[in-house]
Structure formats: C-alpha cells, structure tokens
Design an enzyme around this catalytic site. Structure first.
Site, short mmCIF file in Angstrom:
data_model
loop_
_atom_site.label_atom_id
_atom_site.label_comp_id
_atom_site.label_asym_id
_atom_site.label_seq_id
_atom_site.Cartn_x
_atom_site.Cartn_y
_atom_site.Cartn_z
N ARG A 179 18.18 19.10 1.93
CA ARG A 179 17.09 20.01 2.25
C ARG A 179 17.51 20.89 3.42
NH1 ARG A 179 15.36 19.26 -2.07
NH2 ARG A 179 13.25 18.61 -2.71
N GLU A 220 13.60 29.23 0.85
CA GLU A 220 14.29 29.44 -0.41
C GLU A 220 13.45 30.31 -1.35
OE1 GLU A 220 15.79 25.93 -2.26
OE2 GLU A 220 17.00 25.39 -0.53
N HIS A 255 20.77 26.20 -4.69
CA HIS A 255 20.04 24.96 -4.99
C HIS A 255 20.36 24.46 -6.40
CE1 HIS A 255 16.31 22.61 -3.50
NE2 HIS A 255 16.95 21.88 -4.39
#
Length: 327
Positions: free
Chosen positions: A234, A263, A282
C-alpha cells in the site's frame, strides 16, 4: 445481480467475475458517479475508494461489501455493521494472489539490480555495448516486512535466487522462520535492524494505524547506501516525499513501487518517471491465476449471502441484520 466497482480501474473484474457469477452485471463508478450508482447496487466492491457512512446510507439495496483482494482500510466497518451489511475480503493466503505479488517482487528486484531500463536504452542506441554492469542477487540480504500470505510466498522465491532472507512480523514464530529458511525473524520493534542490514527491503504488511507511514525519512536514512525498497502493498506505508529525497541524494539504489498514496497518482508525480524507480499501476496481484481465484471466492460469498449465511471470512461477523448466520 448488480455489482458496482467503486473505481473505473481494475477493468479485468468485468472479465473474470461473470465466469463464476453469470448473473452479475458489473458496473464501474468513478468518484463523482458513485453516490448515484450505489443506490441500485446489490454488491459493492470498494476497490481503492473510501466507503463511508454517508455513501452506505444511500446503498439501500447492498447485500454485501466485498473487496477484490485483501485491503479493507477504506471501508467504515462500524457503519457497515450498524446498517447490517456484511463486509468480506479475499485473503492473500490460499489464493494465487500471494504468489502473483511475490512473483512481481522477484521481477522488481531483478529489474532494479540489473538496471533493465538503462540496459534496454543502450541496446536500442547500439552504444556502450556491455553496459551497464548489474548487481547479482546471489548472497544479497533480503528483508521482508510482514509474513502474511505475501511474505510467506516471497521468502522461498528469494532464497531460490541465492539471497539470504530475514524478516520482521508482529508476532514472531520460530517454527515459521525455520520452515521458510530465514536467517532470523524478529518482532516489528526490530525493524531498524532489518533496514540497516538488508540490501533489498520488501514491504508486505497492510495499512493500519501502526503501519501508516512506516517508512519515513528516519527509516530510509537507516537503510544502507545503495539499498533498494520494494513496495507492492500500500502506498500509505511510505512517505513519498522522503523517498524522493533519498533517491535524489543518491542514498538509495532505487525503488520499485506498485502502489502510491493517491491512486492513480497525478501525471506529474516525480516518482513516476524517476530514473531509479520502477513504477507499475497496481498490477502486482493482477494475473490470470489470481483473478480467477478472487472471482471464484467473491462469487461463492455472494451466493452464501443470498442463502442467508455470512461470507467467509467476514470482517464484521457481529452483523445481525437480514438474518445472516454463520456456517
């Protein structure tokens, strides 16, 4: 079955979930449209969005909040419980997600160590043949922060490359350390020792009150000259400004980031194009194997809830609304 994904990202969900839940209509909602879309949702997938009480009060038809993966830090669990909505996730252990993220970590370490971007540029330009010299992973020290599903999957892969592996976790387990072949395993309060003695540091912990901002200016200064930071977990674990400073000052060899604090990050984010940063969108856990397992897990839990049972695992098992039962 209307399934709303609280993000326009991770589009492959629409490809995989209907394989196991054919009746699912998968809808992607951006931040502006989400309050409207949740009003007709029956299943809500949080993705990276913040799911607060105000939003949940509009979600009158939602039967289940189910993360597409493990992280539930953006969901107001107390509000969901008060409103009688069960919340579930997909643990990394027991699915191909942990293995996929571990594979990304190995790839990231190799890309950084062998200066792949620079090597490709040299090959394209046909100049300085035999350059750049890379680092071998054999004999290097890997430090893993966290030994959940990802950490457990990562350790043997790093050892297979000839790396010496050490780790910290909240509650050390000597039997686990022996099984994984670790040089040592300590509690989180010896993180400083791990940072100071690792050539590569891999972050594999969730974001909690204790881990938010875990790697800041102080911790980065403890890492040895030329060390590498790899974060597939994260973005909120790392102080991005401090990381940029450490890279600009030449104290770190590089960083691999699959996640960012915001994000997607802004297009002018300096870490996106830094020459010593491998930045990916990601995707560490986005593989055919992991998405197949995740879709199967989510579909099974949707059916459990429709049958009047709690999802497994349930983050708020105390929820009593709608007659859901354990088992």
């Amino acid at each position: 079955m209307r399934v709303v994904v609280a993000s326009p990202a991770f589009a492959a969900i629409a490809q995989y979930l209907p394989r196991f839940l054919p009746e699912a209509e998968v809808v992607f909602a951006g931040q502006a449209d989400l309050p409207h879309q949740v009003e007709t949702a029956e299943v809500l997938i949080p993705s990276m969005a913040r799911i607060d009480e105000a939003l949940l009060r509009r979600a009158r038809r939602v039967r289940l909040i189910h993360q597409w993966g493990a992280g539930l830090e953006g969901v107001d669990l107390e509000a969901a419980t008060r409103l009688g909505i069960p919340v579930a996730n997909v643990p990394t252990a027991g699915t191909a997600n942990a293995e996929s993220v571990a594979e990304w970590c190995v790839m990231a370490a190799l890309v950084l160590a062998r200066r792949l971007d620079e090597a490709r540029a040299v090959a394209r330009s046909l100049s300085a043949w035999g350059h750049p010299p890379g680092l071998s992973l054999v004999g290097r020290v890997a430090g893993i922060v966290g030994l959940g599903g990802i950490g457990k999957a990562l350790a043997p892969r790093l050892r297979a490359l000839g790396m010496r592996v050490q780790a910290v976790k909240r509650t050390p387990d000597p039997a686990l350390a022996e099984r994984l072949g670790l040089e040592w395993l300590g509690p989180m309060d010896v993180l400083d020792r791990l940072l100071a003695t690792s050539d590569f540091v891999f972050l594999a912990v969730p974001v909690t009150a204790a881990t938010r901002g875990l790697i800041g200016r102080r911790e980065l200064a403890m890492m040895g000259p030329g060390a590498f930071l790899v974060n597939p977990a994260r973005g909120a674990l790392v102080d991005e400004k401090a990381l940029l400073e450490a890279l600009e000052e030449g104290r770190l060899g590089g960083a691999a980031l699959d996640v960012f604090t915001v994000e997607p990050p802004p297009s002018d984010h300096p870490l996106l194009r830094h020459p010593r940063v491998l930045a990916t969108p990601h995707v560490a856990g986005v593989t055919d194997a992991s998405y197949t397992d995740i879709a199967r897990h989510v579909a099974a839990n949707v059916r459990r809830v429709l049958e009047g049972r709690l999802p497994v695992p349930c983050a708020n098992p105390e929820v009593a609304h709608r007659g859901l039962a354990e088992g």
